[in-house]
Design a protein around this motif. Structure first.
Motif, short mmCIF file in Angstrom:
data_model
loop_
_atom_site.label_atom_id
_atom_site.label_comp_id
_atom_site.label_asym_id
_atom_site.label_seq_id
_atom_site.Cartn_x
_atom_site.Cartn_y
_atom_site.Cartn_z
N LYS A 102 -9.97 -13.16 0.07
CA LYS A 102 -10.76 -11.93 -0.01
C LYS A 102 -9.90 -10.70 0.28
N ARG A 103 -9.03 -10.81 1.27
CA ARG A 103 -8.16 -9.68 1.62
C ARG A 103 -7.17 -9.40 0.50
N PHE A 104 -6.64 -10.45 -0.10
CA PHE A 104 -5.73 -10.27 -1.23
C PHE A 104 -6.46 -9.60 -2.39
N ALA A 105 -7.69 -9.99 -2.62
CA ALA A 105 -8.46 -9.42 -3.73
C ALA A 105 -8.66 -7.91 -3.54
N GLU A 106 -8.87 -7.49 -2.29
CA GLU A 106 -9.04 -6.05 -2.03
C GLU A 106 -7.76 -5.28 -2.35
N VAL A 107 -6.60 -5.85 -2.00
CA VAL A 107 -5.34 -5.18 -2.32
C VAL A 107 -5.09 -5.20 -3.82
N ALA A 108 -5.42 -6.32 -4.48
CA ALA A 108 -5.18 -6.45 -5.93
C ALA A 108 -5.99 -5.43 -6.72
N GLN A 109 -7.16 -5.02 -6.19
CA GLN A 109 -7.99 -4.05 -6.91
C GLN A 109 -7.32 -2.69 -7.03
N ILE B 142 0.84 -1.20 0.00
CA ILE B 142 0.00 0.00 0.00
C ILE B 142 0.87 1.25 0.00
N ALA B 143 1.99 1.21 0.74
CA ALA B 143 2.92 2.35 0.73
C ALA B 143 3.48 2.57 -0.67
N LEU C 58 -1.27 -10.90 -8.49
CA LEU C 58 -1.54 -11.07 -9.92
C LEU C 58 -2.44 -12.28 -10.18
N MET C 59 -2.18 -13.38 -9.46
CA MET C 59 -3.00 -14.58 -9.61
C MET C 59 -4.44 -14.33 -9.16
N VAL C 60 -4.60 -13.64 -8.03
CA VAL C 60 -5.95 -13.33 -7.54
C VAL C 60 -6.70 -12.47 -8.54
N LYS C 61 -5.98 -11.59 -9.21
CA LYS C 61 -6.62 -10.67 -10.15
C LYS C 61 -6.99 -11.37 -11.47
N MET C 62 -6.11 -12.27 -11.93
CA MET C 62 -6.32 -12.87 -13.26
C MET C 62 -7.08 -14.19 -13.20
#
Length: 585
Positions: free
Chosen positions: A312-319, A254-255, A293-297
């Motif tokens: 779910k938490r990874f998906a929020e960061v990937a967005q 996030i930083a 990248l995997m969560v996104k694709m």
């Protein structure tokens, strides 16, 4: 009683105890049931997946006094003694330390003798790919037509190193990495038997760290039990393995996305204070971006669910990122990870990599293309302008350094400065008089004996650079020494990128070190673009200077052997000393 390592205690003793190799277990049991087992097997796969264990179980199954059957009884004298390694007819050989032809000839001479203790003589050759070519040749005929009472089981992690003639004579079984769910289930069973309480996320993390190897997972569990005692937590696993929690990487990512350099560097400093290594941080950071990248694709794939606990938490960061941005960041981190192998300051490279990611995030937030952003909102345009200003500042610094050294700037800087100018027909490079005056010593240095020495030794210099650091050689190979003057060696490059990379302090220092070793005195490395050097040489010539003509001179009219020697030196410089052979007439 002395403690026995858990992976030895929990080593499977029957096919039903095997974890994650159902396709192999079913095939072997069917062949044992029908009595159609082969004389030669090849077990290959990653480490810790059960190759040698399966070989021993198979040896017990074919020799069980209550069999042969689909499972060894592990109760009869034959099974017990094979488990203990006390049966002379079941021979386990380590090919890594017994790789010569003599050891294989000894096997070939003994296979003709009937077994004395059990019904089937079994040879288990571990790490068989380590055998020499002569040893494989000695094994070949015996492996093809052994006596009826002999079975060979070859085990290896690198089947591609085996001759095709050996593989064709064996039944091949490919062992797979054990699935995460099966690993966690076996680890849970071990903990229950050992009266150890373990968190589910701790066991899952141990499974991921083992990379599909069941033996590695149990060994790691044994180590963590020694550290934690009767209660294993996720934090204990992180502490003993040097791993990092995903929430730490989440704050770091996030930083980066917010271009908050101070926060990112503070996070790195916390990692170092906790005793983490920079290369481990880089490796885990690459894995984290890979997971994003995997969560996104492919959000629903097994590769995602096995590696990630909180999808779910990874998906929020990937967005927060676009796919192109994540790929670009992984490329950047991978480049710096490679450079870490040759650096004495890996933490600095980690920090530089993060600062570069922060710079990219501020220039094009959330993966927005800079060209598209330039025509968009003012906030996005500010990022692009900042990036361009930084590039201009770097170019000005490079130009000042070049003029300070008395060398003409590279074509890359000129191209950047004139990128917005309208295109016209290409013109020959023009060098101002002041620059020619600074190059005067180098233009005269072509005839200097020192330059002749440099030219003659250049192939050796390149070879030594390649030995020390092959990446530096890859950049330097584009350059060609054109002059030597006042303790400096001037190298001309065709590519601006090759020149700039060679000019990096670490790379330049290595080249100067090699030149000092091979030339017998210290030299400094200066660089120039080849077309600028040629333009300076042409402009220095007076207009009425006689043009050089190429003349062919018969060998018997040559005044000395100097011309011939020049041809030899030129050939060595072009092709390298290893490829040039000199034959006397």
């Amino acid at each position: 009683m002395a403690h026995i390592a858990l992976y030895r205690t929990w080593r499977p003793q029957s096919f039903q105890d095997m974890v994650g190799q159902k396709h192999i277990v079913q095939t072997l049991q069917n062949s044992l049931r029908e009595g159609r087992y082969s004389h030669a097997y090849l077990f290959n796969g990653p480490r810790g997946t059960g190759k040698t264990t399966t070989a021993k179980i198979l040896a017990k199954a074919v020799n069980c006094l209550n069999g042969p059957g689909i499972e060894p009884c592990n109760q009869c004298d034959a099974c017990i003694r094979i488990t203990e390694g006390a049966v002379m007819d079941v021979v386990e050989i380590d090919a890594a330390s017994n790789r010569g032809v003599e050891e294989i000839r000894d096997i070939r001479d003994k296979v003709k003798y009937a077994p004395t203790e059990v019904r089937q003589k079994v040879y288990i050759i571990d790490e068989v790919h380590m055998l020499t070519t002569e040893a494989f040749n000695a094994l070949l005929k015996t492996l093809e037509e052994p006596p009826a009472h002999v079975m060979f089981i070859l085990a290896t992690t690198e089947p591609h190193k085996l001759p095709a003639t050996i593989i064709s004579r064996c039944q091949r079984f490919d062992f797979r990495r054990v699935a995460l769910e099966e690993q966690v289930e076996r680890l849970r069973e071990v903990c229950e038997d050992e009266n150890i309480q373990a968190d589910e996320d701790a066991l899952a993390f141990i499974g991921r760290l083992s990379d599909g190897g069941m033996r590695d997972a149990i060994s790691l569990l044994d180590q963590i039990i020694a550290f934690s005692g009767e209660r294993i937590t996720y934090e204990d696993v992180l502490s003993i393995t040097g791993g990092m929690a995903s929430d730490q990487f989440e704050r770091l990512v996030i930083a980066v996305q917010n271009a908050d350099v101070a926060s990112a560097l503070k996070q790195v400093d916390e990692f170092m204070q906790e005793g983490k290594s920079a290369d481990k941080c880089m490796e885990n950071l690459i894995y984290y971006f890979r997971d994003l990248l995997m969560v996104k694709m492919v959000p629903g794939s097994q590769a995602v669910t096995e590696r990630i606990l909180d999808v779910k938490r990874f998906a929020e960061v990937a967005q927060r990122f676009k796919t192109e941005t994540l790929i670009s960041m992984i490329d950047t981190l991978t480049y710096y990870q490679t450079e870490m192998k040759y650096s004495v300051q890996p933490q600095t490279l980690l920090e530089v990599a993060l600062m570069k990611l922060c710079s990219g995030a501020s220039a094009s937030p959330q993966g927005i293309d800079p060209l598209a952003a330039a025509s968009g909102s003012p906030e996005r345009t500010d990022g692009v302008v900042g990036q361009l200003m930084n590039r201009i500042q770097r170019l000005e610094e490079q130009l000042a350094q070049v003029l300070k050294n008395g060398i003409v700037p590279s074509a890359g800087a000129n191209a950047s400065a004139s990128a917005s100018a309208p295109r016209s027909a290409p013109a020959a490079p023009v060098i101002n008089k002041k620059t020619i005056e600074k190059l005067e010593g180098y233009l005269k240095g072509i005839e200097d004996p020192a330059f002749r020495t440099v030219a003659q030794q250049w192939s050796q210099i390149m070879g030594r650079v390649k030995e020390l650091k092959i990446t530096v050689h890859a950049w330097l190979v584009d350059g060609e020494p054109v002059s030597a003057h006042d303790g400096n060696v001037l190298v001309a490059f065709k590519s601006a990128m090759h020149r700039e990379t060679t000019e990096k302090p670490a790379n330049k220092q290595l080249i100067e070190q090699v030149m000092g070793e091979l030339l017998g005195e210290p030299y400094r490395l200066l660089t120039i673009m080849m077309k600028d050097w040629k333009a300076a040489a042409e402009q220095r010539k007076p207009d009425d200077a006689p043009k050089e003509e190429l003349q062919l001179v018969p060998e018997d009219e040559q005044p000395s052997g100097e011309i011939k020697e020049d041809w030899i030196n030129e050939a060595i410089q072009l092709f390298g000393e290893d490829l040039v052979k000199i034959k006397e007439d």
